[in-house]
Write a protein that holds these residues in place. Sequence first.
Motif, PDB file in Angstrom:
ATOM      1  N   GLU A   1       0.045 -18.452  50.532  1.00  0.00           N
ATOM      2  CA  GLU A   1       0.248 -18.707  49.049  1.00  0.00           C
ATOM      3  C   GLU A   1       1.773 -18.131  48.570  1.00  0.00           C
ATOM      4  O   GLU A   1       1.698 -18.008  47.319  1.00  0.00           O
ATOM      5  CB  GLU A   1      -1.119 -18.220  48.124  1.00  0.00           C
ATOM      6  CG  GLU A   1      -2.130 -18.997  49.052  1.00  0.00           C
ATOM      7  CD  GLU A   1      -3.111 -18.715  47.637  1.00  0.00           C
ATOM      8  OE1 GLU A   1      -2.956 -18.117  47.000  1.00  0.00           O
ATOM      9  OE2 GLU A   1      -4.370 -19.145  47.848  1.00  0.00           O
ATOM     10  N   ASP A   2       1.895 -16.331  48.919  1.00  0.00           N
ATOM     11  CA  ASP A   2       3.585 -15.993  48.575  1.00  0.00           C
ATOM     12  C   ASP A   2       4.676 -17.012  48.854  1.00  0.00           C
ATOM     13  O   ASP A   2       5.734 -16.827  48.268  1.00  0.00           O
ATOM     14  CB  ASP A   2       3.399 -15.186  49.019  1.00  0.00           C
ATOM     15  CG  ASP A   2       2.179 -14.011  48.662  1.00  0.00           C
ATOM     16  OD1 ASP A   2       1.433 -14.440  46.611  1.00  0.00           O
ATOM     17  OD2 ASP A   2       1.706 -12.899  48.427  1.00  0.00           O
ATOM     18  N   THR A   3       4.962 -17.354  50.323  1.00  0.00           N
ATOM     19  CA  THR A   3       6.084 -17.673  51.116  1.00  0.00           C
ATOM     20  C   THR A   3       5.957 -18.723  51.422  1.00  0.00           C
ATOM     21  O   THR A   3       7.001 -19.763  52.064  1.00  0.00           O
ATOM     22  CB  THR A   3       6.500 -16.202  51.801  1.00  0.00           C
ATOM     23  OG1 THR A   3       5.371 -16.828  53.158  1.00  0.00           O
ATOM     24  CG2 THR A   3       6.296 -15.246  52.036  1.00  0.00           C
ATOM     25  N   GLY A   4       3.848 -19.422  51.659  1.00  0.00           N
ATOM     26  CA  GLY A   4       4.032 -21.256  52.259  1.00  0.00           C
ATOM     27  C   GLY A   4       4.427 -21.172  53.835  1.00  0.00           C
ATOM     28  O   GLY A   4       3.995 -21.768  54.428  1.00  0.00           O
ATOM     29  N   GLU A   5       3.942 -19.806  53.895  1.00  0.00           N
ATOM     30  CA  GLU A   5       4.037 -19.381  56.103  1.00  0.00           C
ATOM     31  C   GLU A   5       3.217 -19.856  56.802  1.00  0.00           C
ATOM     32  O   GLU A   5       2.395 -19.244  56.313  1.00  0.00           O
ATOM     33  CB  GLU A   5       5.260 -18.146  56.598  1.00  0.00           C
ATOM     34  CG  GLU A   5       5.554 -17.509  57.854  1.00  0.00           C
ATOM     35  CD  GLU A   5       5.714 -16.180  58.589  1.00  0.00           C
ATOM     36  OE1 GLU A   5       6.452 -16.424  59.547  1.00  0.00           O
ATOM     37  OE2 GLU A   5       6.232 -15.883  57.049  1.00  0.00           O
ATOM     38  N   GLU A   6       3.065 -20.512  57.601  1.00  0.00           N
ATOM     39  CA  GLU A   6       2.034 -20.625  58.550  1.00  0.00           C
ATOM     40  C   GLU A   6       1.765 -19.357  59.463  1.00  0.00           C
ATOM     41  O   GLU A   6       2.551 -18.957  60.215  1.00  0.00           O
ATOM     42  CB  GLU A   6       2.224 -21.944  59.209  1.00  0.00           C
ATOM     43  CG  GLU A   6       1.990 -23.384  58.715  1.00  0.00           C
ATOM     44  CD  GLU A   6       1.837 -24.774  59.549  1.00  0.00           C
ATOM     45  OE1 GLU A   6       2.066 -24.215  60.684  1.00  0.00           O
ATOM     46  OE2 GLU A   6       1.824 -25.357  59.156  1.00  0.00           O
TER      47      GLU A   6
ATOM     48  N   LEU B   1      -5.193 -10.581  54.350  1.00  0.00           N
ATOM     49  CA  LEU B   1      -4.541 -10.443  55.729  1.00  0.00           C
ATOM     50  C   LEU B   1      -2.977  -8.972  54.617  1.00  0.00           C
ATOM     51  O   LEU B   1      -2.577  -9.368  54.052  1.00  0.00           O
ATOM     52  CB  LEU B   1      -3.776 -10.350  56.795  1.00  0.00           C
ATOM     53  CG  LEU B   1      -3.301  -9.946  57.557  1.00  0.00           C
ATOM     54  CD1 LEU B   1      -4.287  -9.057  57.845  1.00  0.00           C
ATOM     55  CD2 LEU B   1      -2.669 -10.190  58.807  1.00  0.00           C
ATOM     56  N   ASP B   2      -4.122  -7.822  54.287  1.00  0.00           N
ATOM     57  CA  ASP B   2      -3.767  -6.629  54.439  1.00  0.00           C
ATOM     58  C   ASP B   2      -3.083  -7.332  52.790  1.00  0.00           C
ATOM     59  O   ASP B   2      -1.433  -6.608  52.506  1.00  0.00           O
ATOM     60  CB  ASP B   2      -1.226  -6.295  54.850  1.00  0.00           C
ATOM     61  CG  ASP B   2      -2.319  -5.466  56.677  1.00  0.00           C
ATOM     62  OD1 ASP B   2      -3.761  -4.996  56.289  1.00  0.00           O
ATOM     63  OD2 ASP B   2      -1.583  -6.006  57.374  1.00  0.00           O
ATOM     64  N   GLY B   3      -3.705  -7.073  51.430  1.00  0.00           N
ATOM     65  CA  GLY B   3      -3.437  -8.192  50.846  1.00  0.00           C
ATOM     66  C   GLY B   3      -2.952  -9.017  50.883  1.00  0.00           C
ATOM     67  O   GLY B   3      -2.359  -9.470  49.362  1.00  0.00           O
TER      68      GLY B   3
END
Length: 386
Positions: A36-41, A202-204
């Motif tokens: 949700e921060d970077t849009g990375e899959e 995952l890790d925040g």
Amino acid sequence: MELLNRIDRSKRYMLNGLLKKNGFDRWRLAFTGISEDTGEESSFFIEFYIVNPLLSPSECVLGFKNRVEATEDNIAYNLASPETYVQPSFVMVKVGRLAKNGKQINAYFPSGCMKVGTGEYIFKVGTLAENTCVLTDNSTSGSVAVTHSELLEKPELLCSAGSMTWDLHYTIGDSFFPNYRSKLGCWSCFGARTAFGGVVILDGEKFSVNTKSSFGYFDKNWGRNFANPFLHLSSSNLTSNISGKKLYESCFAVQGEYNRRLSILTSFEGKKLEFHAGSHKKYDIHYECTQMPSTGDDVVKLHWSVSMNDHKNFIDIDVYCDTAAMFVRSYESPDGGRKVLKVLGGGSGVGEVKLYQRIKRNLELLEDIRIDSCLCEYGNIELSQT
């Protein structure tokens, strides 16, 4: 209905008789989430692993000798006593990410803490409300955390430091049957195409899991020990190179090695083609996992190649994955003796599967499919030096 009942039974706890003292049971779920921060899959996995539960119901026993403080008394004791290895007995929840900078986080519980059933849940384990991990017929939730200090004190945990919390629901779209069964081990591919939805942290970092883009997978292994060598390929993120259309009702899975054979299971838009390693059906198969020659751009790839043919069909599968997006996961063998299955795997493999049909002496191309988000793995049982 009978087929559905047999598939459902394979999802349940399978350690009975002698397997309670010399066996394992492992559920595995894999899926894609979007940051949700970077849009990375990223590809994630959640696994529930039970080893020799009857040997030590009240205490976790790992087959590796704990690292002890280097005092004079301890040094003298170790010099005087021969190294002994015990059979492990524990329940492990292994979770993490299959991607660049991937990780595995392991939580261990005594087998007496777990509950297995046929009612509201398939599997449940935990000593406190905040670390209870649950798997049901349509959902899974839980939380696992390992600190850096815990890992320094107990390297036998065989994992990374970090934390992961998940709350997911799922729907199985494609199942295959019969299971592969042998005296050594069994495999059930009852969720080759599974839609997951929910949230992973995952890790925040929060990741959204969408049912339409999760490209999930769900299977199960149980028995006395793992397949060795271990090879696996699966994906439901498939696109026809002929029509250009997304194949939403398609998937495939390859698993082995079983008596020098692989199981190859495919479902392309409702048409299934299955080759089970345990069947008497004759087919020729060739497969390998090799490192590709470097192209000079510092990108190293592994190549999985699987070819199968019988008197009617020919299947050719090629999958590639950047080694930078892969890492090694470790599973302690039920045999003990420091034997560990080490699996190099990734969740971002790409490639192609081609399906041909034999017409007299010629081959007719029926489908040419692009593979994305492929779960690709290769491993061997090794003697660990941990």
